[in-house]
Design a protein around this motif. Structure first.
Motif, PDB file in Angstrom:
ATOM      1  N   ASP A  45      -2.869   5.278   0.368  1.00  0.00           N
ATOM      2  CA  ASP A  45      -3.679   4.163   0.862  1.00  0.00           C
ATOM      3  C   ASP A  45      -3.638   4.078   2.379  1.00  0.00           C
ATOM      4  O   ASP A  45      -4.660   3.851   3.035  1.00  0.00           O
ATOM      5  CB  ASP A  45      -3.177   2.839   0.271  1.00  0.00           C
ATOM      6  CG  ASP A  45      -3.298   2.782  -1.238  1.00  0.00           C
ATOM      7  OD1 ASP A  45      -4.126   3.528  -1.783  1.00  0.00           O
ATOM      8  OD2 ASP A  45      -2.557   1.996  -1.856  1.00  0.00           O
ATOM      9  N   ASP A  47       0.846  -1.207   0.000  1.00  0.00           N
ATOM     10  CA  ASP A  47       0.000   0.000   0.000  1.00  0.00           C
ATOM     11  C   ASP A  47       0.874   1.247   0.000  1.00  0.00           C
ATOM     12  O   ASP A  47       1.820   1.368   0.790  1.00  0.00           O
ATOM     13  CB  ASP A  47      -0.919   0.011   1.226  1.00  0.00           C
ATOM     14  CG  ASP A  47      -2.161  -0.842   1.021  1.00  0.00           C
ATOM     15  OD1 ASP A  47      -2.432  -1.212  -0.135  1.00  0.00           O
ATOM     16  OD2 ASP A  47      -2.839  -1.142   2.015  1.00  0.00           O
ATOM     17  N   ILE A  68      -9.765  -0.295  -1.070  1.00  0.00           N
ATOM     18  CA  ILE A  68      -8.628  -0.308  -0.165  1.00  0.00           C
ATOM     19  C   ILE A  68      -8.907  -1.261   0.973  1.00  0.00           C
ATOM     20  O   ILE A  68     -10.008  -1.281   1.527  1.00  0.00           O
ATOM     21  CB  ILE A  68      -8.368   1.108   0.406  1.00  0.00           C
ATOM     22  CG1 ILE A  68      -8.091   2.080  -0.742  1.00  0.00           C
ATOM     23  CG2 ILE A  68      -7.204   1.099   1.372  1.00  0.00           C
ATOM     24  CD1 ILE A  68      -7.990   3.505  -0.281  1.00  0.00           C
TER      25      ILE A  68
END
Length: 472
Positions: free
Chosen positions: A140, A136, A404
């Protein structure tokens, strides 16, 4: 961000052959290790996407094995190429460039993509744990933190993630603001030290935007916790009477009133840097630099032990640059630098309008020079938005709508403990000089002299036309 390739190394490939790896450093710290062919592939992709006229020159291929001198020449050329791409507003912000760096960072540290828990600290030493993927990116992770805290999407852009180092005395050193080209989990893990943390902190300078944040209870709690923390660290100056008022408001739970009083105090919203060296007002002076309120504030210790204070407004800076160089570690020898025997020396230099028609360069030697430069750039960005009549919300990055991996649970921000008594021994400071008259930098253009630019320079935006101190 300062990109450099200070060193190369010979490594073994999968089939037993060897190749030259180029170590890309960001702010003097290894970010990734790449081969020439990988950078050539990136170059070809950028050229295909943006055209040959936009892309900087790339060192050509060689048919035969490179000699040590040719490897060194290629290293220098690749370093200049990476710096040129990063400094280009279009290429440096492109997903093509940033995704390449993220992938290379993960491959270099040999961290597989998997689910992990990552701790993010608040300003008052509390932390929130988020479930993320090792792959990520910074955006994120910030989104995951916002979801865990229940911070609304329209306020996420008011905050950023910072890499900080906590000293044994509780002091906090800002290493850098986490960028779009890195993976926070990989960045913090690769340091292999418990001293480093990722900190959530507001990312704007103009205190008028506090009102937007305080309209939300989570935003209010985050801003309140940061204000308490900055007071406890001595970053915000408080006298005894002000301390009594703050403690009374804290006991009543009056968080908004606490922040409003904090806004009237000296150095509210500033970031304080570690002690370093400056050449102003004379060479070799020790200085503590703070950034805030569209200025760099200096607390200077002169050779005669006298303490003085002065401020340099960003609106009076014609330009600035960060320069890196390798210096031998002090060992009593004059041996040339090698990767294992050198430190990286960073300097921030800015050209300042001291008085009408008199410009002077001021230099700060500090390992936090790039962080200082980032602070200056973000101040300029805010001022330009304000001058154009725009909103800071337009300047904030767009929130993506992609999926996400986030935890469904939410976590509240707890109130910090009551303030301790203020330090009665805080030194009294005298002013460096009388206040300068407000002067616009209208009509001053950027210098393109080759004498002003070295291969390792990182240049900030130049002072903007038509904005003087009275425009703020």
């Amino acid at each position: 961000m300062h990109f450099s390739i200070p060193e190369t190394e010979v490594r073994s490939g999968e089939n037993g052959s060897t190749y030259v790896a180029y170590n890309i450093h960001v702010n003097g710290v290894l970010h990734c290790r790449v081969r020439y062919s990988q950078l050539l592939g990136l170059h070809e992709q950028i050229k295909k996407e943006y055209g040959s006229n936009v892309v900087p020159a790339f060192p050509p291929k060689k048919i035969f094995t490179l000699t040590p001198a040719e490897v060194e020449q290629r290293r220098e050329q690749l370093e200049k190429y990476m710096q040129a791409v990063r400094q280009d507003p279009l290429l440096g912000a492109s997903e093509l460039f940033n995704s390449f760096l993220r992938k290379a960072q993960q491959e270099t540290q040999q961290i597989p993509t998997e689910e992990v828990a990552l701790d993010i600290c608040h300003s008052n030493s509390q932390k929130v744990t988020v479930n993320i993927l090792t792959s990520d990116q910074t955006e994120d992770v910030l989104d995951a933190v916002a979801t865990k805290l229940d911070l609304p999407d329209d306020l996420v852009g008011y905050f950023s993630l910072f890499l900080v180092r906590e000293g044994v005395d509780g002091g906090l050193t800002f290493v850098r603001k986490l960028q779009e080209f890195e993976l926070p989990y990989v960045s913090i893990t690769s340091l292999r030290s418990s001293e480093f943390h990722i900190l959530l902190r507001k990312s704007y300078w103009d205190m008028s935007y506090d009102a937007d944040v305080m309209d939300n209870s989570v935003g209010l709690n985050l801003l309140y916790a940061q204000t308490v923390s900055d007071i406890e660290r001595g970053w915000i100056l408080v006298n005894k009477d002000q301390h009594r008022q703050l403690k009374s408001l804290q006991e009543k739970g009056s968080k908004k009133e606490f922040i409003h009083l904090g806004q009237t105090l000296k150095y509210y919203g500033y970031i304080k840097f570690d002690p370093c060296i400056t050449d102003f007002p004379e060479k070799g002076c020790q200085v503590i630099v703070s950034a805030g309120n569209n200025e760099l504030n200096f607390h200077v210790k002169l050779p005669n032990e006298q303490m003085k204070e002065g401020s340099f407004k960003v609106t009076r800076m014609r330009c600035w640059r960060v320069t890196s160089s390798q210096v031998p570690i002090a060992n009593g020898t004059t041996t040339p630098c090698s990767s294992s025997k050198c430190d990286v020396k960073l300097e921030l230099a800015f050209e300042y309008l001291m008085s009408k028609d008199r410009l002077q360069w001021v230099t700060i030697t500090s390992q936090q020079a790039i962080m200082m430069s980032i602070c200056l750039q973000s101040m300029v960005d805010e001022l330009m938005v304000k001058k154009s009549g725009g909103s800071i919300k337009k300047m904030l990055r767009k929130r993506h709508n992609g999926s996400i991996h986030r935890s469904e649970s939410q976590q509240t921000v707890k109130s910090p403990p009551l303030l301790d008594s203020p330090d009665p021994n805080r030194e009294q400071i005298v002013k460096l000089s009388t206040k300068l008259n407000s002067v616009s930098l209208r009509g001053i253009s950027a210098s393109n002299s080759a004498n002003d630019i070295s291969g390792n320079d990182f240049h900030g935006n130049y002072a903007f036309e038509g904005i003087g101190d009275d425009d703020l």
